[in-house]
Scaffold this motif. Structure first.
Motif, PDB file in Angstrom:
ATOM      1  N   ILE A  19      45.788  54.875  48.258  1.00 24.92           N
ATOM      2  CA  ILE A  19      45.956  56.122  47.507  1.00 24.92           C
ATOM      3  C   ILE A  19      47.287  56.772  47.879  1.00 24.92           C
ATOM      4  O   ILE A  19      48.030  57.249  47.016  1.00 24.92           O
ATOM      5  CB  ILE A  19      44.787  57.090  47.779  1.00 24.92           C
ATOM      6  N   ALA A  20      47.596  56.786  49.167  1.00 27.11           N
ATOM      7  CA  ALA A  20      48.868  57.364  49.623  1.00 27.11           C
ATOM      8  C   ALA A  20      50.043  56.621  49.008  1.00 27.11           C
ATOM      9  O   ALA A  20      51.040  57.234  48.591  1.00 27.11           O
ATOM     10  CB  ALA A  20      48.942  57.325  51.144  1.00 27.11           C
ATOM     11  N   ALA A  21      49.937  55.291  48.935  1.00 25.09           N
ATOM     12  CA  ALA A  21      51.025  54.478  48.377  1.00 25.09           C
ATOM     13  C   ALA A  21      51.281  54.842  46.914  1.00 25.09           C
ATOM     14  O   ALA A  21      52.425  54.796  46.441  1.00 25.09           O
ATOM     15  CB  ALA A  21      50.698  52.994  48.515  1.00 25.09           C
ATOM     16  N   LYS A  22      50.216  55.223  46.181  1.00 26.74           N
ATOM     17  CA  LYS A  22      50.390  55.623  44.779  1.00 26.74           C
ATOM     18  C   LYS A  22      51.276  56.851  44.649  1.00 26.74           C
ATOM     19  O   LYS A  22      51.946  57.044  43.631  1.00 26.74           O
ATOM     20  CB  LYS A  22      49.028  55.924  44.141  1.00 26.74           C
ATOM     21  N   THR A  23      51.267  57.693  45.664  1.00 26.88           N
ATOM     22  CA  THR A  23      52.064  58.920  45.627  1.00 26.88           C
ATOM     23  C   THR A  23      53.479  58.712  46.158  1.00 26.88           C
ATOM     24  O   THR A  23      54.312  59.605  46.045  1.00 26.88           O
ATOM     25  CB  THR A  23      51.407  60.027  46.471  1.00 26.88           C
ATOM     26  N   ILE A  88      48.876  64.279  40.455  1.00 26.23           N
ATOM     27  CA  ILE A  88      48.130  64.588  41.673  1.00 26.23           C
ATOM     28  C   ILE A  88      47.319  65.855  41.413  1.00 26.23           C
ATOM     29  O   ILE A  88      47.816  66.808  40.799  1.00 26.23           O
ATOM     30  CB  ILE A  88      49.055  64.778  42.881  1.00 26.23           C
ATOM     31  N   ILE A  89      46.090  65.861  41.864  1.00 26.46           N
ATOM     32  CA  ILE A  89      45.226  67.038  41.779  1.00 26.46           C
ATOM     33  C   ILE A  89      45.344  67.814  43.084  1.00 26.46           C
ATOM     34  O   ILE A  89      45.369  67.218  44.163  1.00 26.46           O
ATOM     35  CB  ILE A  89      43.767  66.623  41.530  1.00 26.46           C
ATOM     36  N   VAL A 115      36.007  62.413  46.059  1.00 26.67           N
ATOM     37  CA  VAL A 115      35.188  61.776  47.082  1.00 26.67           C
ATOM     38  C   VAL A 115      36.030  61.477  48.324  1.00 26.67           C
ATOM     39  O   VAL A 115      37.264  61.399  48.240  1.00 26.67           O
ATOM     40  CB  VAL A 115      34.571  60.462  46.529  1.00 26.67           C
ATOM     41  N   PRO A 116      35.352  61.351  49.502  1.00 19.71           N
ATOM     42  CA  PRO A 116      33.913  61.311  49.774  1.00 19.71           C
ATOM     43  C   PRO A 116      33.279  62.703  49.684  1.00 19.71           C
ATOM     44  O   PRO A 116      33.602  63.587  50.464  1.00 19.71           O
ATOM     45  CB  PRO A 116      33.824  60.758  51.199  1.00 19.71           C
ATOM     46  N   MET A 117      32.386  62.873  48.736  1.00 22.86           N
ATOM     47  CA  MET A 117      31.859  64.179  48.374  1.00 22.86           C
ATOM     48  C   MET A 117      31.134  64.887  49.517  1.00 22.86           C
ATOM     49  O   MET A 117      31.382  66.061  49.789  1.00 22.86           O
ATOM     50  CB  MET A 117      30.952  64.048  47.156  1.00 22.86           C
ATOM     51  N   GLU A 118      30.244  64.164  50.209  1.00 28.63           N
ATOM     52  CA  GLU A 118      29.483  64.822  51.278  1.00 28.63           C
ATOM     53  C   GLU A 118      30.405  65.319  52.390  1.00 28.63           C
ATOM     54  O   GLU A 118      30.258  66.432  52.892  1.00 28.63           O
ATOM     55  CB  GLU A 118      28.448  63.884  51.902  1.00 28.63           C
ATOM     56  N   VAL A 255      42.733  62.812  49.623  1.00 28.09           N
ATOM     57  CA  VAL A 255      41.537  62.042  49.274  1.00 28.09           C
ATOM     58  C   VAL A 255      41.748  61.463  47.870  1.00 28.09           C
ATOM     59  O   VAL A 255      42.882  61.311  47.432  1.00 28.09           O
ATOM     60  CB  VAL A 255      40.253  62.905  49.346  1.00 28.09           C
ATOM     61  N   GLN A 256      40.667  61.161  47.153  1.00 28.67           N
ATOM     62  CA  GLN A 256      40.791  60.542  45.827  1.00 28.67           C
ATOM     63  C   GLN A 256      39.635  60.957  44.938  1.00 28.67           C
ATOM     64  O   GLN A 256      38.588  61.433  45.416  1.00 28.67           O
ATOM     65  CB  GLN A 256      40.796  59.018  45.966  1.00 28.67           C
ATOM     66  N   THR A 257      39.808  60.757  43.632  1.00 25.86           N
ATOM     67  CA  THR A 257      38.711  60.953  42.689  1.00 25.86           C
ATOM     68  C   THR A 257      37.960  59.636  42.521  1.00 25.86           C
ATOM     69  O   THR A 257      38.374  58.596  43.039  1.00 25.86           O
ATOM     70  CB  THR A 257      39.232  61.405  41.316  1.00 25.86           C
ATOM     71  N   LEU A 258      36.868  59.681  41.774  1.00 23.16           N
ATOM     72  CA  LEU A 258      36.131  58.455  41.478  1.00 23.16           C
ATOM     73  C   LEU A 258      37.018  57.443  40.741  1.00 23.16           C
ATOM     74  O   LEU A 258      36.810  56.231  40.842  1.00 23.16           O
ATOM     75  CB  LEU A 258      34.901  58.768  40.632  1.00 23.16           C
ATOM     76  N   ALA A 259      38.006  57.960  40.009  1.00 23.92           N
ATOM     77  CA  ALA A 259      38.940  57.092  39.282  1.00 23.92           C
ATOM     78  C   ALA A 259      40.190  56.803  40.106  1.00 23.92           C
ATOM     79  O   ALA A 259      41.153  56.254  39.585  1.00 23.92           O
ATOM     80  CB  ALA A 259      39.319  57.733  37.953  1.00 23.92           C
ATOM     81  N   HIS A 260      40.166  57.193  41.385  1.00 20.24           N
ATOM     82  CA  HIS A 260      41.236  56.899  42.345  1.00 20.24           C
ATOM     83  C   HIS A 260      42.530  57.678  42.089  1.00 20.24           C
ATOM     84  O   HIS A 260      43.612  57.229  42.472  1.00 20.24           O
ATOM     85  CB  HIS A 260      41.520  55.393  42.405  1.00 20.24           C
ATOM     86  N   THR A 261      42.409  58.841  41.465  1.00 14.28           N
ATOM     87  CA  THR A 261      43.554  59.730  41.344  1.00 14.28           C
ATOM     88  C   THR A 261      43.803  60.414  42.687  1.00 14.28           C
ATOM     89  O   THR A 261      42.862  60.976  43.273  1.00 14.28           O
ATOM     90  CB  THR A 261      43.306  60.797  40.259  1.00 14.28           C
TER      91      THR A 261
END
Length: 553
Positions: A19-23, A88-89, A115-118, A255-261
């Protein structure tokens, strides 16, 4: 039964390094908190994106029917990425008080979740604990100072610094400390606020770097001397230790979304008490790393968006390029007088009666000269006639309303909104805050009350009038105002739904928050420590022998 939690628990997360690499973040620029969370090291060096577009998501006033603002926020971020816009959100961290109380979490819902939501909704990376510890360490140092030499002659009766906990605990609203004899300290009346309402939280979210955070901490007014001279943390010499406890908390969380954003979650001030926005550092970081940053402001636009636009933008040095206002048919019908049990039945009469709430928010936001779009967060019970009524009402203001289905379809159900938002960000805007900082505090409060809430006049209590004089005498008039009021109504009365007008708005108390850089105005019966409902969400939660949580959302 499909729930937000079951959807989140079934998700397959990507390693946070990916995820970090995407940014564009390099491995040396993050600190891992397990496989799915990381902190971003500061400062983030300059990137090619020095002026990424900023999108603000806000909503109508919250109701028991729910608005789904965070769900739309996440769906919009996912949709923009699916349309090949690097996005990025940027969100706030949830408080455990509402998680265990009534409101729930703040990570979206359905297939538009972070996520991770909990973990995010519970202890996450420990930021809230660090803020709580820093706040309460300062409180302990103040009490110890008064008990010992008290060189500055700090009056125990005029200490305004309170302790905090990230728990809805009404029993702690008013307490007496120092009982038990000479060696237990100086007895005095005080109380607890909830951590998201604390000045330390606001400071963390408005600071631009560690040095600025320390500067702001030193400016905190903790109380007054016997001759009513303000005393600051800097004068007491406690600024460094408070900053030390925040040195890791100031780093944004990835972190990331379920769609890996990629999603940066950092800071969590309440919008009904504090300024309701995620950290300036998180937003600035996202804008450096992405073409589009999608962020939020807490509760309705009368609270979160107003504070974002009149407080946060001044520290951020940037304004939104577009604003999304989230509404639901259900919530509008509730504002129009429909009973909670009847909201799934078509009711054009109640919907029409509730529309003024949405239209008032749209007219308010127009005062800032920003492009607007309405996101109708669609539920299965919404009818075409109801949706068309909302679209037609918004069209009378020249504003487009677009249906979204972020909960069930994630980004795929939010792509029409994403396309419209991209077009809006390409428009030129002439952003203008609501008030000039040169106006006095009473005038700023009156401007917000009249132009945002719809009040006829503002009534200041005798206590507030004395505090206005103190603010003026100490030269604090140039600060913006942060009005603490109910989130459920445009007024200071939570029972007044819709869009009331020509009412009296009541200010009972003013609190200087010089470290945060604003004056808090407490309106009506607004409390800084919430209480638990009759059946707290906490009692419905379970955990099995393997550590799996159930009953959370």
């Amino acid at each position: 039964m499909t729930t937000d939690l079951s959807i989140a628990q079934a998700a397959k997360l990507e390693p946070i390094t990916k995820i970090a690499a995407k940014t564009g973040l390099q491995p040396a620029e993050i600190e891992l908190y397990g496989d799915t969370k990381a902190k971003i090291k500061l400062p983030v060096t300059d990137r090619k994106h020095q002026s990424g577009k900023l999108i603000l998501v806000t909503s109508i006033n919250p109701t028991p029917a729910g608005e789904g603002k965070s769900t739309v926020l996440v769906g919009l971020g996912d949709a923009l990425n699916q349309l090949k816009h690097q996005t990025i959100i940027a969100m706030r961290e949830p408080s455990m008080g509402p998680v265990f109380g009534m409101k729930g979490g703040a990570t979206g819902g359905g297939y538009s979740q972070v996520v991770p939501m909990e973990e995010i909704n519970l202890h996450f990376t420990g930021d809230f604990h660090a803020i709580t510890s820093a706040n309460n360490t300062l409180a302990a140092l103040i009490d110890n100072y008064i008990m010992r030499d008290n060189t500055l002659q700090l009056d125990p009766r005029r200490v305004i610094w309170k302790r905090v906990e990230d728990v809805n605990d009404r029993a702690l609203r008013n307490v007496v400390t120092g009982l038990g004899g000479v060696m237990q300290g100086v007895p005095r009346e005080t109380g607890f606020d909830i951590t998201p309402a604390s000045e330390i939280m606001a400071i963390l979210c408005l600071a631009t770097d560690l040095a600025d955070l320390k500067r702001r901490v030193n400016q905190i007014v903790v109380g007054y001397t016997y001759d009513q001279t303000p005393v600051t943390v800097g004068e007491l010499g406690f600024g460094d230790v408070v900053t030390i406890l925040l040195k890791d908390a100031i780093k944004p969380n990835l972190v990331q979304t379920l769609a890996h954003t990629p999603t940066i979650i950092h800071g969590g001030p309440f919008a009904n008490i504090a300024h309701g926005c995620n950290s300036v550092i998180a937003t600035q970081t996202a804008m450096k790393l992405a073409d589009y940053t999608v962020t939020e402001a807490g509760f309705g636009a009368d609270l979160g968006a107003e504070k974002f636009l009149d407080i946060k933008t001044r520290a951020l040095g940037a304004n939104p390029d577009a604003v999304v206002v989230v509404a639901t048919i259900r919530a509008l019908k509730y504002n129009g007088g429909a009973a909670l049990a009847d909201l799934t039945t078509e009711d054009l009469s109640s919907l029409e009666a509730g529309m003024p709430n949405l239209l008032k928010h749209l007219k308010n936001l127009r005062q800032y000269n920003l492009p607007l779009v309405v996101a109708i967060n669609r539920f299965t019970s919404d009818t075409e006639a109801e949706i068309n009524l909302v679209k037609q009402a918004c069209a009378t203001l020249g504003i487009e309303a677009i249906t979204t289905d972020a909960w069930a379809q994630g980004g795929q159900g939010t792509q029409d909104l994403a396309r419209a938002v991209v077009k809006l960000t390409e428009q030129a805007n002439d952003f203008q805050p609501l008030y000039d900082l040169d106006a006095d505090v009473a005038a700023k409060i009156t401007t917000v009350a009249r132009q945002i809430y719809g009040a006829k006049e503002v009534e200041f209590s005798k206590k507030a009038q004395r505090q206005l004089a103190t603010i003026k005498a100490n030269g604090w008039d140039q600060l913006p105002v942060c009005i603490a009021k109910t989130q459920y109504s445009l007024t200071d009365d939570p029972a007044e739904l819709g869009a009331p007008s020509d009412f009296v708005f009541h200010i009972r108390e003013l609190v200087p928050k010089l470290g945060a850089g604003f004056i808090v105005a407490l309106a009506g019966s607004m409390l800084t420590m919430p209480g638990l409902p009759k059946v707290p969400a906490a009692v419905k939660m379970t955990i099995d022998d393997n550590g799996k949580i159930d009953g959370m959302f």
